[in-house]
Design a protein around this motif. Structure first.
Motif, PDB file in Angstrom:
ATOM      1  N   ARG A  47       0.832  -1.196   0.000  1.00 57.71           N
ATOM      2  CA  ARG A  47       0.000   0.000   0.000  1.00 57.71           C
ATOM      3  C   ARG A  47       0.872   1.253   0.000  1.00 57.71           C
ATOM      4  O   ARG A  47       0.661   2.184  -0.776  1.00 57.71           O
ATOM      5  CB  ARG A  47      -0.961  -0.010   1.192  1.00 57.71           C
ATOM      6  N   GLU A  48       1.902   1.278   0.866  1.00 53.61           N
ATOM      7  CA  GLU A  48       2.799   2.431   0.912  1.00 53.61           C
ATOM      8  C   GLU A  48       3.590   2.569  -0.390  1.00 53.61           C
ATOM      9  O   GLU A  48       3.789   3.678  -0.889  1.00 53.61           O
ATOM     10  CB  GLU A  48       3.738   2.319   2.105  1.00 53.61           C
ATOM     11  N   LYS A  49       4.044   1.459  -0.951  1.00 51.77           N
ATOM     12  CA  LYS A  49       4.786   1.497  -2.220  1.00 51.77           C
ATOM     13  C   LYS A  49       3.887   2.032  -3.332  1.00 51.77           C
ATOM     14  O   LYS A  49       4.311   2.870  -4.124  1.00 51.77           O
ATOM     15  CB  LYS A  49       5.300   0.107  -2.576  1.00 51.77           C
ATOM     16  N   PHE A  50       2.651   1.565  -3.387  1.00 51.18           N
ATOM     17  CA  PHE A  50       1.716   2.040  -4.407  1.00 51.18           C
ATOM     18  C   PHE A  50       1.408   3.523  -4.222  1.00 51.18           C
ATOM     19  O   PHE A  50       1.434   4.298  -5.179  1.00 51.18           O
ATOM     20  CB  PHE A  50       0.408   1.244  -4.364  1.00 51.18           C
ATOM     21  N   ARG A  51       1.121   3.909  -2.992  1.00 46.46           N
ATOM     22  CA  ARG A  51       0.823   5.321  -2.723  1.00 46.46           C
ATOM     23  C   ARG A  51       2.017   6.223  -3.038  1.00 46.46           C
ATOM     24  O   ARG A  51       1.836   7.369  -3.444  1.00 46.46           O
ATOM     25  CB  ARG A  51       0.392   5.505  -1.273  1.00 46.46           C
ATOM     26  N   GLY A  52       3.229   5.676  -2.846  1.00 48.20           N
ATOM     27  CA  GLY A  52       4.435   6.453  -3.113  1.00 48.20           C
ATOM     28  C   GLY A  52       4.570   6.895  -4.560  1.00 48.20           C
ATOM     29  O   GLY A  52       5.245   7.877  -4.856  1.00 48.20           O
ATOM     30  N   VAL A  53       3.943   6.165  -5.468  1.00 46.19           N
ATOM     31  CA  VAL A  53       3.966   6.551  -6.881  1.00 46.19           C
ATOM     32  C   VAL A  53       2.592   7.033  -7.347  1.00 46.19           C
ATOM     33  O   VAL A  53       2.359   7.188  -8.545  1.00 46.19           O
ATOM     34  CB  VAL A  53       4.472   5.397  -7.786  1.00 46.19           C
ATOM     35  N   GLY A  54       1.692   7.268  -6.380  1.00 46.81           N
ATOM     36  CA  GLY A  54       0.367   7.793  -6.719  1.00 46.81           C
ATOM     37  C   GLY A  54      -0.530   6.784  -7.422  1.00 46.81           C
ATOM     38  O   GLY A  54      -1.309   7.130  -8.300  1.00 46.81           O
ATOM     39  N   PHE A  55      -0.453   5.531  -7.017  1.00 49.35           N
ATOM     40  CA  PHE A  55      -1.179   4.452  -7.671  1.00 49.35           C
ATOM     41  C   PHE A  55      -2.163   3.793  -6.721  1.00 49.35           C
ATOM     42  O   PHE A  55      -1.864   3.582  -5.554  1.00 49.35           O
ATOM     43  CB  PHE A  55      -0.158   3.411  -8.171  1.00 49.35           C
ATOM     44  N   THR A  56      -3.334   3.464  -7.204  1.00 46.68           N
ATOM     45  CA  THR A  56      -4.273   2.593  -6.499  1.00 46.68           C
ATOM     46  C   THR A  56      -4.756   1.539  -7.500  1.00 46.68           C
ATOM     47  O   THR A  56      -4.721   1.773  -8.716  1.00 46.68           O
ATOM     48  CB  THR A  56      -5.502   3.341  -5.929  1.00 46.68           C
ATOM     49  N   PRO A  57      -5.247   0.409  -7.033  1.00 46.97           N
ATOM     50  CA  PRO A  57      -5.758  -0.609  -7.956  1.00 46.97           C
ATOM     51  C   PRO A  57      -6.879  -0.094  -8.864  1.00 46.97           C
ATOM     52  O   PRO A  57      -7.055  -0.605  -9.971  1.00 46.97           O
ATOM     53  CB  PRO A  57      -6.263  -1.717  -7.025  1.00 46.97           C
ATOM     54  N   ASP A  58      -7.607   0.920  -8.429  1.00 47.99           N
ATOM     55  CA  ASP A  58      -8.668   1.485  -9.270  1.00 47.99           C
ATOM     56  C   ASP A  58      -8.117   2.133 -10.535  1.00 47.99           C
ATOM     57  O   ASP A  58      -8.868   2.377 -11.484  1.00 47.99           O
ATOM     58  CB  ASP A  58      -9.483   2.509  -8.482  1.00 47.99           C
ATOM     59  N   ASP A  59      -6.804   2.420 -10.563  1.00 51.08           N
ATOM     60  CA  ASP A  59      -6.171   3.036 -11.737  1.00 51.08           C
ATOM     61  C   ASP A  59      -5.916   2.030 -12.857  1.00 51.08           C
ATOM     62  O   ASP A  59      -5.505   2.418 -13.945  1.00 51.08           O
ATOM     63  CB  ASP A  59      -4.821   3.666 -11.347  1.00 51.08           C
ATOM     64  N   ILE A  60      -6.121   0.749 -12.581  1.00 54.33           N
ATOM     65  CA  ILE A  60      -5.797  -0.298 -13.548  1.00 54.33           C
ATOM     66  C   ILE A  60      -7.066  -0.764 -14.253  1.00 54.33           C
ATOM     67  O   ILE A  60      -7.945  -1.361 -13.643  1.00 54.33           O
ATOM     68  CB  ILE A  60      -5.104  -1.493 -12.854  1.00 54.33           C
ATOM     69  N   ASN A  61      -7.131  -0.484 -15.545  1.00 55.29           N
ATOM     70  CA  ASN A  61      -8.272  -0.906 -16.351  1.00 55.29           C
ATOM     71  C   ASN A  61      -7.869  -1.737 -17.558  1.00 55.29           C
ATOM     72  O   ASN A  61      -8.715  -2.121 -18.353  1.00 55.29           O
ATOM     73  CB  ASN A  61      -9.066   0.322 -16.809  1.00 55.29           C
ATOM     74  N   SER A  62      -6.561  -1.994 -17.687  1.00 50.00           N
ATOM     75  CA  SER A  62      -6.064  -2.788 -18.812  1.00 50.00           C
ATOM     76  C   SER A  62      -4.670  -3.308 -18.463  1.00 50.00           C
ATOM     77  O   SER A  62      -4.040  -2.832 -17.514  1.00 50.00           O
ATOM     78  CB  SER A  62      -5.979  -1.932 -20.076  1.00 50.00           C
TER      79      SER A  62
END
Length: 159
Positions: A47-62
């Motif tokens: 979660r911290e690694k993803f947030r560190g680059v401004g990413f959440t699973p909702d950003d993935i659509n493909s």
């Protein structure tokens, strides 16, 4: 559509193995999306690694989004996490009491030994991959196989 060449093929999971490429990619994407969602909500490290680059699973659509947005991990990242949160780091996805096997890398890179704990479910998943290889090669229950390569080449013997 199954080709004539595939008709005589042996299957372990026919429902998946006979899927069209489009169906298989849809299943793969569904599974990777579920995995990202799980680690994001359950695991503080990811979660911290993803947030560190401004990413959440909702950003993935493909799959393209996945390739472009999901951050990579390096051995340096793993070692830092283990040093800060010994012995497993914060990457552990299961309760410690569910650890059935712990693998240490050899450390020959000079960067240290990674610690990888596995649950019984992980071990069964790895066994399933071996089952597929041997079954597709024509082996039957009761046949014997002798793996003659050095144990280090088999990822410390487990997978």
């Amino acid at each position: 559509m199954i080709s004539k060449k595939q008709e005589g093929r042996r299957y372990i999971n026919p429902q998946v193995e006979k899927m069209s490429r489009a169906e298989l990619e849809k299943l793969q994407f569904k599974r990777i999306k579920a995995l990202l969602d799980q680690v994001y909500h359950v695991n503080t490290y990811y979660r911290e690694k993803f947030r560190g680059v401004g990413f959440t699973p909702d950003d993935i659509n493909s799959f393209e989004d996945f390739s472009e947005k999901v951050p990579f991990m390096s051995k340096k990242d793993v070692m830092k996490d283990q040093e800060e949160n010994p012995p497993y780091g914060n990457r552990l996805q299961i309760p410690r009491e569910k650890i059935a096997y712990t693998l240490f890398t050899s450390g020959t890179s000079g960067l240290g030994q990674e610690v990888h704990p596995y649950s019984q479910l992980d071990i069964m998943g790895i066994a399933k991959t071996w089952q597929c290889k041997f079954y597709w090669a024509g082996m039957e229950p009761g046949d014997r196989v002798y793996l003659t390569w050095p144990i280090v080449n088999a990822i410390a013997g487990l997978s």
